[in-house]
Design a protein around this motif. Structure first.
Motif: not given
Ligand code: GDP
Length: 194
Positions: A58-83
């Motif tokens: 649905n027209g999700v742009k490539e740049r947005k993919q990088d943002i999504v990937k970044d959000k996921i990586v950041r969430y896991i890095e910050e929550g690694n001890q808890r997850i």
């Protein structure tokens, strides 16, 4: 609390899984890429986290993919001890084809990047193969072997029953996933007593 996070391409059925596990209403079939924030649902001692979906729809742009990937990586890095559990959800009917198409272009699909990242974080990520109802009975083993192989695990998939969960939310069959979650909660509790 015990936290399980789900990552996956848009439309693989992440919201449906969260809904089925929690028994709660969550938005299913929402437009991909609209929410960039992880959402949480509680079910007893279990916190179920739905990470933002990725994929070109649905027209999700490539740049947005990088943002999504970044959000996921950041969430896991910050929550690694808890997850406690990190899971990648894939579509039984299309995953292999998607990976091979990317591969022919010399690119690595985000699913695999995220899975490798989870592995590097020592999370022993689960592969949740949803929409198994799309696969004929006689093809199931072959399809599951092909999927885990693309993610770098050696077939046969049955030697990975603690890492691979073939399910169908549509058929109400989440038994493989539920059993892995139970086992992980059990061993986390045992470890915390040591
Ligand atoms: P998300 O974008 O990953 O959160 O996916 P959704 O949960 O919104 O589901 C995307 C679509 O897949 C919806 O039309 C669901 O009804 C459908 N779906 C979810 N689980 C299954 C399944 O086990 N089998 C089939 N055939 N369709 C499913």
């Amino acid at each position: 609390d015990f936290e399980i996070v789900f990552a996956g391409r848009s439309n693989v059925g992440k919201s449906s899984i969260v809904k089925a596990l929690s028994g709660r209403k969550v938005k299913v079939g929402k437009r991909p890429g609209v929410t960039l924030k992880p959402t949480h649902v509680k079910k007893g001692e279990l916190v179920i986290t739905d990470l933002p979906g990725f994929g070109f729809m649905n027209g999700v742009k490539e740049r947005k993919q990088d943002i999504v990937k970044d959000k996921i990586v950041r969430y896991i890095e910050e929550g690694n001890q808890r997850i406690n559990i990190a899971a990648i959800v894939v579509d039984a009917g299309s995953f292999v084809e998607v990976v091979d198409r990317w591969d022919q272009r010399g690119e690595l699909p985000i699913d695999i990047e995220i899975f490798d990242f989870f592995t590097e974080m020592d999370l022993e990520p689960l592969i949740v193969v949803n929409k198994m109802d799309k696969i004929r009975e006689e093809d199931k083993d072959r399809v599951l072997d092909a999927i885990i192989e693309r993610l770098g695990l050696f077939p046969p998939w049955r030697q990975w029953i603690d890492r691979v969960a073939p399910i169908s939310v549509k058929k109400g069959d989440l038994q493989a996933l539920n059993s892995i979650i139970r086992k992980r909660i059990h061993s986390a509790k045992r470890d915390s007593l040591l």
